[in-house]
Write a protein that holds these residues in place. Structure first.
Motif, short mmCIF file in Angstrom:
data_model
loop_
_atom_site.label_atom_id
_atom_site.label_comp_id
_atom_site.label_asym_id
_atom_site.label_seq_id
_atom_site.Cartn_x
_atom_site.Cartn_y
_atom_site.Cartn_z
N ASN A 1 0.83 -1.21 0.00
CA ASN A 1 0.00 0.00 0.00
C ASN A 1 0.86 1.26 0.00
OD1 ASN A 1 -1.24 -2.32 1.46
ND2 ASN A 1 -3.07 -1.04 1.39
N VAL A 2 0.31 2.34 -0.54
CA VAL A 2 0.97 3.64 -0.50
C VAL A 2 1.16 4.06 0.95
CG1 VAL A 2 0.70 6.09 -1.01
CG2 VAL A 2 0.14 4.39 -2.76
N ILE A 3 2.35 4.55 1.27
CA ILE A 3 2.69 5.04 2.61
C ILE A 3 2.96 6.54 2.54
CG2 ILE A 3 4.50 5.04 4.37
CD1 ILE A 3 4.87 2.08 3.94
N LEU A 4 2.40 7.28 3.51
CA LEU A 4 2.65 8.71 3.65
C LEU A 4 3.49 8.95 4.89
CD1 LEU A 4 -0.99 10.06 3.09
CD2 LEU A 4 0.73 9.57 1.36
N ALA A 5 4.46 9.85 4.80
CA ALA A 5 5.30 10.20 5.95
C ALA A 5 5.39 11.71 6.06
CB ALA A 5 6.70 9.60 5.81
N GLY A 6 4.89 12.26 7.19
CA GLY A 6 4.94 13.70 7.43
C GLY A 6 6.26 14.11 8.03
N GLY A 7 6.65 15.37 7.85
CA GLY A 7 7.94 15.88 8.31
C GLY A 7 7.90 16.41 9.73
N LEU A 8 8.78 17.36 10.03
CA LEU A 8 8.89 17.94 11.36
C LEU A 8 7.88 19.08 11.54
CD1 LEU A 8 12.77 18.15 11.90
CD2 LEU A 8 11.22 16.21 12.25
N ALA A 9 7.95 19.69 12.75
CA ALA A 9 7.12 20.86 13.06
C ALA A 9 5.64 20.57 12.82
CB ALA A 9 7.58 22.09 12.28
N TYR A 10 5.18 19.44 13.36
CA TYR A 10 3.79 19.03 13.17
C TYR A 10 3.47 18.81 11.70
CZ TYR A 10 3.56 20.75 17.98
OH TYR A 10 3.82 20.97 19.33
N SER A 11 4.41 18.22 10.97
CA SER A 11 4.29 17.92 9.53
C SER A 11 4.25 19.18 8.68
CB SER A 11 3.06 17.05 9.24
OG SER A 11 3.24 15.75 9.77
N ASN A 12 4.65 20.33 9.24
CA ASN A 12 4.65 21.57 8.48
C ASN A 12 6.01 21.88 7.86
OD1 ASN A 12 4.77 25.02 8.99
ND2 ASN A 12 3.15 24.11 7.73
N ASP A 13 7.04 21.08 8.21
CA ASP A 13 8.39 21.32 7.71
C ASP A 13 8.86 20.11 6.91
OD1 ASP A 13 11.07 21.83 7.26
OD2 ASP A 13 11.66 21.79 9.38
N LEU A 14 9.02 20.27 5.61
CA LEU A 14 9.55 19.22 4.75
C LEU A 14 10.92 19.61 4.19
CD1 LEU A 14 6.41 18.09 2.66
CD2 LEU A 14 7.20 17.28 4.89
N SER A 15 11.60 20.56 4.83
CA SER A 15 12.83 21.12 4.28
C SER A 15 13.93 20.08 4.08
CB SER A 15 13.33 22.27 5.16
OG SER A 15 13.61 21.79 6.47
N GLN A 16 13.99 19.06 4.94
CA GLN A 16 15.02 18.02 4.79
C GLN A 16 14.40 16.64 4.58
OE1 GLN A 16 18.46 18.17 7.43
NE2 GLN A 16 17.87 20.23 8.11
N TRP A 17 13.17 16.62 4.13
CA TRP A 17 12.47 15.35 3.94
C TRP A 17 13.19 14.49 2.90
CZ3 TRP A 17 10.13 12.07 0.56
CH2 TRP A 17 9.19 11.17 1.05
N LEU A 18 13.58 15.06 1.79
CA LEU A 18 14.24 14.28 0.74
C LEU A 18 15.57 13.70 1.20
CD1 LEU A 18 13.52 16.52 -2.40
CD2 LEU A 18 12.47 14.31 -1.85
N THR A 19 16.29 14.48 2.00
CA THR A 19 17.60 14.02 2.49
C THR A 19 17.45 12.86 3.46
OG1 THR A 19 18.49 16.25 2.25
CG2 THR A 19 19.70 14.74 3.68
N HIS A 20 16.38 12.86 4.25
CA HIS A 20 16.22 11.87 5.31
C HIS A 20 15.10 10.87 5.03
CE1 HIS A 20 18.43 15.11 7.34
NE2 HIS A 20 18.89 14.16 8.14
#
Length: 498
Positions: free
Chosen positions: A370-389
């Protein structure tokens, strides 16, 4: 999204004694007591007008909100009332609790009255339903107990068509034949908090009519927040709302959403783990509030169980964790992002953390694709380093999740341009929550325009009848009447529909 305080939902029980004239008798019970009993009476008549009254008694688990429905025949119409919010659609009359009399304990009663018009002497209503459950009838002794917000074991009626299986293709979500699918819809909150508070499984009805109302907004997706302790049936949660009963109720809601052509997104919202640091929502070790990260003790087991339940249905998407905020526990962005991905011992968090990689591994370990979603930091409001991590996904079906409200740090087109555009260029991006606490829709209008321009997905928070300034809430009733805030999302979804 943080939730309104529990006091918003809890009000003192009230009961009003009513004089009776033409009374509809309650059916006598031969076995267990009916789930609810209703006495109806006409307490006055004049010309073409009359006054009616109902006394409702709840015989099952305590309720913090009630909705009584019945039909008036032969052209009878309700013109106003007291002790309830009265409305009528066709022949069906609905009485919803007021803010001060929504709490109805086991064995407690509440009374309400109304004024109506009638061209003749119409018959008294024959069937009454409390939150979708028929009153005045003996329950089937062989049937499992029902949840006060609606019977989760009822088979879902057929809807408008099943939701399609999904997978990731580049930076798009697509169906089996490669057709792109944006997820546009709403959140249906309740499953994350009602059970752990001992008040039911869902907040309000989730029967077929309630789900059909969501589809009536032309939504094609519903996000369903869950509680890990309730799903796993851990001690401390009322067994009436946990374990098999909870799982069955969630499965029923998922099936109903799919039957109406909507993609269900099941999401881990509240988890175990004691956290008392910066921005703590509670000091409880149990899953009674939003924690900064999922816990290693139960969260992987939760996802193994959920993925096992839905792995044969790729129409269901998995949102790993609602709103991570390890960045509030440490001043080091590097430490926060490492904690987010790898878990373990994290600065400022007193329990062992399950990182996003742990949760992806738990899902894929069941064979689920199944498709998986992963939210970032700051209550999922920060994706600034999502691609790196970003975690490794052997199935290649990983998408980024994002949340945005008018009070967030990243709440402008310039921030979205700089932080979201690079992510959306590589993986599907789903704004699992959008909203504002203004009881208006000026901000979400801007969000939807930006996401439309970039061909991305978004879901409004939330399909619950809360105060739109503290919720925020999209609706004022579960028939789909929008609040001033919700009208923006409803009208926009309908305008986008083919």
């Amino acid at each position: 999204m943080r939730h309104p305080p529990r006091s918003v939902f809890l009000a003192a029980t009230g009961a009003v004694a009513l004089a009776a004239s033409v009374v509809v008798p309650v059916a006598s019970a031969q076995g267990a007591a009916p789930a609810c009993t209703v006495e109806y009476s006409v307490t006055g008549q004049w010309g073409t007008g009359f006054q009616g009254a109902v006394t409702l008694t709840n015989n099952r688990a305590p309720l913090t909100g009630w909705r009584l429905t019945f039909d008036l025949a032969d052209g009878q119409e309700v013109t106003g009332g007291w002790n309830a919010k009265w409305s009528q659609s066709g022949t069906e009359v609905t009485a919803r609790n007021e803010s001060w009399n929504g709490s109805l304990g086991t064995g407690a009663s509440v009374g309400a009255g109304f004024l109506g018009t009638s061209p003749g002497s119409g018959p008294a209503p024959a069937v009454f339903r409390l939150n979708g459950v028929t009153c005045n009838v003996d329950p089937d002794p062989s049937a499992p107990p029902t949840d006060p917000t609606g019977p989760p074991t009822d088979p879902p009626p057929a809807g408008d068509g099943r939701a399609p299986a999904l997978h990731v293709n580049g930076n798009r979500l697509v169906t089996a034949d490669g057709t792109p699918r944006r997820l546009l819809g709403v959140n249906r909150s309740g499953g994350e908090f009602m059970c752990v508070q001992g008040r039911g499984i869902f907040d309000g009805p989730v029967d077929d009519a309630a789900v059909e109302a969501i589809a009536g907004w032309k939504a094609n997706a519903v996000r369903i927040p869950l509680n890990e302790e309730c799903w796993l049936g851990l001690s401390g949660v009322d067994p009436a709302y946990a374990g098999e009963r909870y799982v069955d109720a969630v499965k029923q809601l998922v099936a109903r959403a799919e039957a109406h052509g909507m993609t269900p997104i099941v999401e881990l919202h509240w988890t175990e783990g004691q956290y008392t640091g910066n921005s703590a929502g509670c000091s409880d070790v149990h899953a009674t509030c939003q924690k900064p990260m999922p816990d290693a003790r139960y969260s992987p087991s939760f996802w193994s169980s959920v993925a096992g339940a839905f792995k044969d249905d790729q129409a269901v998407a998995f949102d790993l964790f609602n709103e991570p905020y390890p960045d509030r526990a440490t001043s080091s962005a590097a430490d926060a992002w490492t904690c987010w991905r790898d878990g373990g011992t994290c600065p400022g968090i007193g329990y062992e953390v399950a990182g996003m990689q742990d949760l992806v591994d738990a899902v894929r370990g069941t064979g689920a694709k199944n498709v998986i979603l992963a939210g970032g930091l700051a209550y999922s409001n920060d994706l600034s380093q999502w691609l790196t991590h970003r975690p490794e996904d052997p199935a290649g079906n990983l998408a980024a999740a994002y949340h945005v409200y008018n009070f967030n740090a990243c709440a402008s087109e310039s921030c979205w341009d700089s932080t979201l555009t690079p992510v959306a260029a590589q993986v599907p991006l789903v704004a699992g929550e959008i909203g504002e606490n203004t009881c208006s829709h000026g901000f979400v209008d801007r969000v939807m325009k930006w996401f439309d321009d970039h061909n991305l997905s978004y879901l409004g928070w939330t399909w619950n009848t809360w105060d739109c300034s503290s919720g925020p809430s999209l609706i004022s009733d579960y028939g789909g009447t929008p609040t001033a805030y919700g009208a923006g999302l409803r009208d926009h979804l309908r305008a986008l529909a083919p």
